[in-house]
Enzyme design. Structure first.
Site, short mmCIF file in Angstrom:
data_model
loop_
_atom_site.label_atom_id
_atom_site.label_comp_id
_atom_site.label_asym_id
_atom_site.label_seq_id
_atom_site.Cartn_x
_atom_site.Cartn_y
_atom_site.Cartn_z
CG HIS A 120 -1.69 1.18 1.51
ND1 HIS A 120 -2.58 1.86 0.73
CD2 HIS A 120 -1.40 2.18 2.31
CE1 HIS A 120 -2.95 2.89 1.26
NE2 HIS A 120 -2.16 3.26 2.36
CG ASP A 152 7.52 17.87 -26.48
OD1 ASP A 152 7.69 17.48 -25.22
OD2 ASP A 152 7.21 16.99 -27.13
CD1 TRP A 154 6.27 4.17 4.15
CD2 TRP A 154 7.45 4.77 2.38
NE1 TRP A 154 6.49 5.08 4.53
CE2 TRP A 154 7.34 5.94 3.18
CE3 TRP A 154 7.92 5.30 1.04
CZ2 TRP A 154 7.56 7.03 3.22
CZ3 TRP A 154 8.55 6.67 0.90
CH2 TRP A 154 8.25 7.52 2.22
CB SER A 189 12.07 6.41 -13.61
OG SER A 189 10.81 7.25 -14.00
CB SER A 190 13.06 10.06 -10.20
OG SER A 190 11.94 9.21 -9.66
CG HIS A 240 11.53 15.42 5.43
ND1 HIS A 240 10.54 15.20 6.28
CD2 HIS A 240 11.52 16.79 5.18
CE1 HIS A 240 9.75 16.28 6.34
NE2 HIS A 240 10.38 17.06 5.57
CD GLU A 248 9.50 10.81 -3.06
OE1 GLU A 248 10.26 11.25 -3.70
OE2 GLU A 248 8.14 10.27 -3.64
CE1 TYR A 296 7.71 19.93 3.51
CE2 TYR A 296 9.99 18.94 3.94
CZ TYR A 296 8.77 19.78 4.33
OH TYR A 296 8.59 20.01 5.74
CB SER A 349 -0.25 28.84 -6.22
OG SER A 349 0.35 28.53 -5.08
CG HIS A 402 11.33 15.14 11.16
ND1 HIS A 402 11.08 16.37 10.58
CD2 HIS A 402 11.06 14.17 10.22
CE1 HIS A 402 10.62 16.10 9.62
NE2 HIS A 402 10.64 14.81 9.36
CG HIS A 403 11.46 10.79 9.22
ND1 HIS A 403 10.02 10.51 8.92
CD2 HIS A 403 11.74 11.89 8.59
CE1 HIS A 403 9.63 11.61 7.82
NE2 HIS A 403 10.44 12.39 7.87
CB THR A 455 4.53 25.17 5.92
OG1 THR A 455 5.55 24.73 5.85
CG2 THR A 455 3.30 24.59 5.36
CE LYS A 510 3.52 27.61 -1.27
NZ LYS A 510 4.36 28.29 -2.41
NE ARG A 544 3.66 3.87 10.33
CZ ARG A 544 4.29 4.49 9.54
NH1 ARG A 544 5.38 5.40 10.18
NH2 ARG A 544 4.51 4.22 8.53
C1 HEM Z 1 -8.36 4.87 0.60
C2 HEM Z 1 -7.62 5.55 1.11
C3 HEM Z 1 -6.60 5.06 2.16
C4 HEM Z 1 -6.87 4.41 3.27
C5 HEM Z 1 -8.15 3.93 3.81
C6 HEM Z 1 -5.33 4.28 3.80
C7 HEM Z 1 -5.23 3.58 5.05
C8 HEM Z 1 -4.10 3.32 5.58
C9 HEM Z 1 -3.78 2.87 6.92
C10 HEM Z 1 -4.75 2.29 7.93
C11 HEM Z 1 -2.24 2.58 7.20
C12 HEM Z 1 -1.71 2.03 8.26
C13 HEM Z 1 -1.19 0.73 8.11
C14 HEM Z 1 -0.59 0.11 9.11
O1 HEM Z 1 0.34 0.74 9.59
O2 HEM Z 1 -0.80 -1.25 9.52
C15 HEM Z 1 -1.72 3.21 5.82
C16 HEM Z 1 -0.41 3.33 5.79
C17 HEM Z 1 0.09 3.94 4.70
N1 HEM Z 1 -0.69 4.76 3.61
FE1 HEM Z 1 -2.61 4.67 3.43
N2 HEM Z 1 -4.51 4.94 3.16
C18 HEM Z 1 -5.08 5.52 2.02
C19 HEM Z 1 -4.54 6.23 0.89
C20 HEM Z 1 -3.36 6.41 0.85
C21 HEM Z 1 -2.68 7.50 -0.01
C22 HEM Z 1 -3.70 8.42 -1.08
C23 HEM Z 1 -1.29 7.59 0.34
C24 HEM Z 1 -0.25 8.27 -0.32
C25 HEM Z 1 -0.55 9.00 -1.36
C26 HEM Z 1 -1.25 6.75 1.34
C27 HEM Z 1 0.22 6.70 2.02
C28 HEM Z 1 0.46 5.67 2.88
C29 HEM Z 1 1.83 5.34 3.52
C30 HEM Z 1 3.13 5.71 2.91
C31 HEM Z 1 1.47 4.39 4.46
C32 HEM Z 1 2.79 3.69 5.27
C33 HEM Z 1 3.15 2.31 4.92
C34 HEM Z 1 3.78 1.74 5.89
O3 HEM Z 1 3.77 1.70 7.02
O4 HEM Z 1 4.76 1.15 5.36
N3 HEM Z 1 -2.28 5.99 1.76
N4 HEM Z 1 -2.74 3.65 4.88
CU CU Z 2 10.02 14.24 7.31
#
Ligand code: HEM
Ligand code: CU
Ligand code: CU
Lengths: 231, 775
Positions: free
Chosen positions: B283, B312, B347, B376-377, B460, B462, B464, B475, B509-510, B535, B538, B657
């Site tokens: 996820h 282009d 992640w 790619s980036s 971090h 990233e 931003y 804006s 801070h992480h 921030t 802005k 978490r």
């Molecule tokens: C349907 C919408 C979403 C729901 C319900 C949702 C829910 C969750 C939940 C509950 C967690 C925690 C999981 C855990 O720690 O056990 C999580 C982790 C995370 N979510 Fe989402 N999320 C959603 C959308 C997004 C979006 C749009 C992004 C980023 C653009 C995102 C990025 C992340 C990231 C980076 C983590 C951390 C994963 C990790 O701990 O390695 N999520 N999400």
């Molecule tokens: Cu950070």
């Protein structure tokens, strides 16, 4: 018992207060401006509107005084908050020479506690100790197990008002014991020693949960233990 | 003539690749999965498999006792062993187990660094050693719960001092309860991807059909598709990026729904722990790297050249390359799941876990996939920086660039400077996991914090990188909707740059709880607090932009106002972490999850949605349906807050978490408060609503794209250059022989090029004739 220690709750309340103020300012501003300055019929232009023509960089719209205000005022708030957050650091990070040391070794996926010998310098007495006494012969640290819903979990019992230093390491990967009711945690790293200092107060007498809060693999979520403070 | 040469070259390259593939060591370092060194038995001699060799493993009990210790007898019969009376050796073995630990009882056996056991003695003259046996003993300690798998290889050796004529065989054994759901992860993932693929395919064909229903013929479908697939036009590549991003937003969303089901009630076992770990890893990875980043790249592709008046991007082929690395990377990232062993590292992929043998084998390809994304980036970064430096329309100085372009420039710079650290870390991990280097092996002197530093030095900035473009969109949208020039254009640019610089010195801070030196923790506490200042500038500038204006309510305006609320909340909750003493409680709890979703979803995704509604008419030449748009906003905004707001509370109560379940038990102290269960149920229900609300957007995009009202070139009355060209824009986007010239509403002093501009000009190779791009 509530999760989080005194320091946490002190800071948390302070932060909530200022957050509420900031949020109220932003919301009032947002609702006021977005409603007052709306195009009533969806079309008309107020007299202070800027004319936009594609390809033409529009008239400037700024006000140095205002911009400086919302640079400097938040800055002052930040300085103030930093100042408050600074205080507890000394307490958290400075070693108390009289602290009783408790060893914490993390493994995939269980905790090992060690009450440690009275004199950690004396290599002879080092080794897993299940109980430790203070100079008056009172128990200050005791390790056993406890049954929770049919599962055996490690139980660490410590005496209230006893200053404690947790000396932590890991046998495999990164873990982190989270003393829920004390609101503190710190990673355990293999090949490294990390420390946590805490003195449970008499108000904290009772049992609480210890969880692993650095992801460590398959059974991360069941890597728990019970910490009990006795008077 | 030329094409023959070309073909020959391509055939040679493929031939070489094929040869390389055959000889390359397998990418698999553990003996499960597709193919591995271990398949061939002990690595010293393992050419030929023979059924005559019969391995045996004795000493395992019928009923496993948790943590019990067993003496295992390993032996084999058959094969050439013993036939030769002058044999230098008799045989060898290799025993691997999935759980528990192996230990040697005598010097005949040694334990490998990965925990497996093998015979001692390697060379042909060491008579009396472990390879002069056909029987060995090892001690095995059973795991505390669950069963284990064993893979035993025995090697029957003829003892002629070479490996020729030796034969091996393999034995698989299982004991105790085995995870029954091995394939379920596969099924679920495959269904998620299949579902999204069929939706994408369905919409594509539908779009194709509806464009001209009268002339529908399947023969024309492929030319229609290949036009996109082979294009280097920034608009088409932008569309590909957008489709790719929305696709994976769907996949990542489905993952979230699945693990939210698991968390709906305490102690649930809808997913196993193992599956849960893979799902949240996938996820997070999917959302950040495969959804948010491509969507941003999609916007950048589409809008930047139009907005700065360029025909282009500077390097269109590089642009297509940067895109096509993405699907390949996605494939690698997911591949592990198909063997039931998807990456389960989070992640952030923290070492030493990621290089330990408890991490799933899928992590290897997960790392490989991310290396492609780094490539790619990097390629995209070079392209965009070149474009910004060389292709702004005549008369457009740095301080006249529209704010979306500015935000992209800063984001690109940040990404370009930070991503090498990540790339290096990933390559080290890949080497550790495949060829046995020891960068992260703590026992060999590796630093347990090295990965965290490399990762967060990138990680971090990233975050931003993904949020700045959303700032840019807001804006543009607020200024156009309010019909006011953005308030404090200059301070907006400086704030962006300020965030860009500060973003590099706050990553500590992480790691407040990582055991990093207190000095570093203290310094990053100060710098992190400081980020609030730019921030804040802005946010207040956005609010003040509306002053005196005449705000037109469109769907994109609603999303922008919604963004202001949610992003401010996310920013405020972010301020709780730099206070180290508070972070010690909040770190790794749902408070963090709430915070970063307020920024990621309430900031980035809302900002990008606003951008979709805003630029859709420009991109497709059709207006979006406002009514459907408003429904999307209202349902999305409400359900979104229902999902993520309660998470703050759960976090304070101590719900960690990345945990497969949480406890509500009768032993009061061993539990979260009982209300936590209700909140979690609410979150899960709302998550389904939120997911559903996003389907409204997809519906709106498809139906408006086909049947919407025709859009004029400047439907909202914006000023930047994308509104000068027709909707949809021609190709090339701006006529290269008649580039637009930036005009000014006010007389402006000729301060350009400023210091920054002169610096860039100084760095660039002087051109013979001005404006002469490569053809
Ligand atoms: C349907 C919408 C979403 C729901 C319900 C949702 C829910 C969750 C939940 C509950 C967690 C925690 C999981 C855990 O720690 O056990 C999580 C982790 C995370 N979510 Fe989402 N999320 C959603 C959308 C997004 C979006 C749009 C992004 C980023 C653009 C995102 C990025 C992340 C990231 C980076 C983590 C951390 C994963 C990790 O701990 O390695 N999520 N999400
Ligand atoms: Cu950070
Ligand atoms: Cu752990």
């Amino acid at each position: 018992m509530e999760a989080g220690g005194d320091v946490f709750h002190m800071l948390f309340d302070e932060w909530n207060f200022w957050s509420a103020i900031v949020m109220i300012i932003v919301s009032v501003w947002l609702f006021h401006h977005s409603l007052k300055y709306r195009a009533k019929d969806g079309k008309s232009m107020g007299e202070s509107c800027d004319e936009f023509i594609p390809g033409v960089f529009p008239k400037e719209n700024d006000n140095l005084k205002m911009e400086l205000t919302w640079t400097i005022v938040p800055f002052i708030l930040i300085v103030y908050l930093t100042y408050i957050a600074w205080g507890p650091l000394d307490e958290m990070w400075s070693a108390d020479p009289d602290a009783h040391e408790i060893g914490v070794t993390a493994n995939q996926w269980f905790w090992d506690f060690d009450c440690m010998a009275d004199d950690p310098e004396d290599a002879e007495t080092i080794g897993q100790q299940n109980v430790a006494y203070n100079d008056d012969g009172e128990v200050i640290c005791e390790i056993s197990t406890i049954d929770v819903e049919g599962e055996t979990k490690p139980l660490l019992r410590v005496k209230a008002e006893q200053s404690l230093a947790f000396i932590m390491t890991s046998n495999d990967v990164t873990h982190a014991p989270f003393f829920l009711d004390w609101g503190i945690k710190e990673d355990t790293q293999p090949g490294m020693e990390t420390r946590l200092y805490y003195t449970p107060s008499v108000d904290e007498v009772g049992s609480s949960l210890l969880m692993c809060t650095e992801y460590c693999g398959k059974q991360h979520s069941t890597m728990t233990a019970v910490v009990e403070v006795f008077a | 003539m030329l094409s023959i040469h070309k073909n020959r070259r391509i055939i040679t390259i493929f031939g070489l690749l094929l040869v390389a593939l055959i000889f390359a060591p397998s990418a698999q370092s553990y003996p499960y999965g597709v193919s591995g060194v271990q398949d061939a038995g002990c690595t010293c001699h393992g050419q030929s498999l023979s059924p005559d060799v019969v391995p045996e493993l004795e000493g395992l009990p019928i009923e496993l006792e948790p943590g019990g210790t067993y003496l295992l007898n390993i032996s084999f019969t058959g094969g050439p062993s013993g036939e030769n009376p002058e044999a230098l050796a008799l045989g060898g073995f290799h025993l691997w187990t999935s759980a528990g630990t192996l230990a040697n009882v005598d010097e005949m056996v040694k334990i490998n660094p990965d925990g497996s056991a093998t015979h001692n003695g390697i060379d042909a003259t060491d008579t009396g050693q472990g390879n002069d046996q056909t029987e060995w003993q090892v001690e095995w300690t059973a795991p505390m719960d669950g069963g284990a798998k064993f893979i035993l290889h025995t090697n029957s050796v003829n003892g002629d001092g070479t490996s020729g004529g030796d034969y091996y065989n393999r034995l698989n054994l299982e004991i105790g309860p085995q995870p029954v759901e091995q394939a379920r992860g596969l099924v679920v993932l495959a269904s998620a991807i299949f579902l999204m693929a069929s939706i994408t395919f369905g919409t594509t064909t539908w779009v194709f059909y509806r464009r001209d229903p009268g002339a529908f013929a399947w023969e024309r479908f492929w030319p229609f598709l290949s036009d996109y697939l082979t294009s280097t036009d920034h608009k088409k590549v932008g569309t590909l990026y957008m489709v790719n991003g929305l696709f994976f937003l769907g996949v990542g969303g489905i993952f979230a729904l699945i693990f939210r089901l698991q968390l709906a009630s305490p102690g649930n076992d809808f997913l196993t722990q193992d599956e849960y770990n893979q799902f949240f890893t996938m996820h997070g990875t999917t959302m950040i790297f495969l959804a948010a980043m491509p969507m941003i790249a999609g916007f950048a592709n589409w809008i930047v050249p139009l907005q700065i008046g360029a025909p282009d991007l500077a390097l269109p082929r590089m642009n297509a390359l940067a895109f096509w690395l993405n699907p390949a990377a996605a494939l690698l990232i997911f591949t592990g799941i198909f063997s039931g062993q998807g990456a389960d590292t989070g992640w952030t992929g923290y070492a030493p876990y990621v290089v330990s043998n408890t991490a799933h084998s899928g992590a290897t390809l997960w790392v490989a996939g991310q290396i492609l994304l780094v490539a790619s980036s990097t390629v995209a970064g070079i392209n965009f920086m070149t474009t910004f430096c060389t292709m702004r329309a005549p008369g457009m100085g740095w301080m006249q660039m529209p704010l979306f372009s500015w935000s992209m420039l800063i984001a690109t710079l940040m990404l370009f400077i930070s991503i090498p650290a990540f790339g290096i870390g990933l390559i080290q991990v890949l080497l550790d996991r495949t060829i046995g280097t020891v960068f992260y092996e703590v026992a060999a002197g590796g630093d347990p914090l090295l990965w965290s530093h490399l990762f967060w030095y990138f990680g971090h900035p990233e975050v931003y990188v993904v949020v700045l473009p959303a700032f840019g969109v807001i804006s543009e949208v607020l200024s156009t909707s309010a019909r006011r020039t953005i308030f404090g254009y200059k301070s907006m640019v400086f704030a962006l740059a300020g965030i860009g610089i500060l973003g590099f010195i706050v990553y500590g801070h992480h790691m407040f709880t990582s055991g990093m030196s207190p000095v570093l923790r203290f310094v990053t506490m100060l710098t992190t607090m400081l980020v609030a200042v730019p921030t804040g500038i802005k946010v207040f500038n956005w609010l003040q932009t509306m002053h005196g204006g005449s705000l037109v309510y469109r769907t994109h305006t609603l999303w922008a106002l919604g963004f202001l609320v949610t992003f401010t909340l996310g920013g405020i909750s972010g301020m709780y972490f730099p206070a180290v003493a508070m972070d010690l409680h909040l770190h790794e709890t749902y408070f963090v999850v709430a915070h970063f979703h307020y920024v990621f979803v309430g900031g980035i995704i809302f900002g990008l949605y606003s951008g979709i509604y805003y630029w859709f008419p420009k991109a497709t030449g059709r207006m979006m349906n406002e009514k459907v748009g408003v429904i999307h906003f209202i349902t999305g905004f409400i359900s979104y807050n229902l999902v993520f707001w309660p998470m703050h509370r759960l976090g304070i109560q101590g719900m960690p978490r990345r945990q497969h379940t949480y406890f509500i038990t009768t032993d009061e102290y061993f539990a979260l408060p009982a209300e936590a269960a209700d909140w979690n149920m609410l979150i899960t229900i709302a998550a389904f609503m939120f997911f559903a609300s996003n389907l409204i957007l997809v519906y709106n995009m498809v139906s408006s794209g086909l049947r919407g009202q025709k859009a004029p070139s400047d439907p909202w009355g914006g000023w930047s250059m994308e509104w000068m060209v027709s909707s949809p824009p021609p190709t090339p986007s701006h006529n290269p022989s008649d580039l637009p010239v930036q005009q000014f509403a006010e007389i402006h002093d000729e301060g350009e090029p400023g210091l920054f501009g002169r610096m860039i000009e100084w760095m660039m190779i002087p051109e013979e004739s001005h404006g002469g791009e490569e053809e």
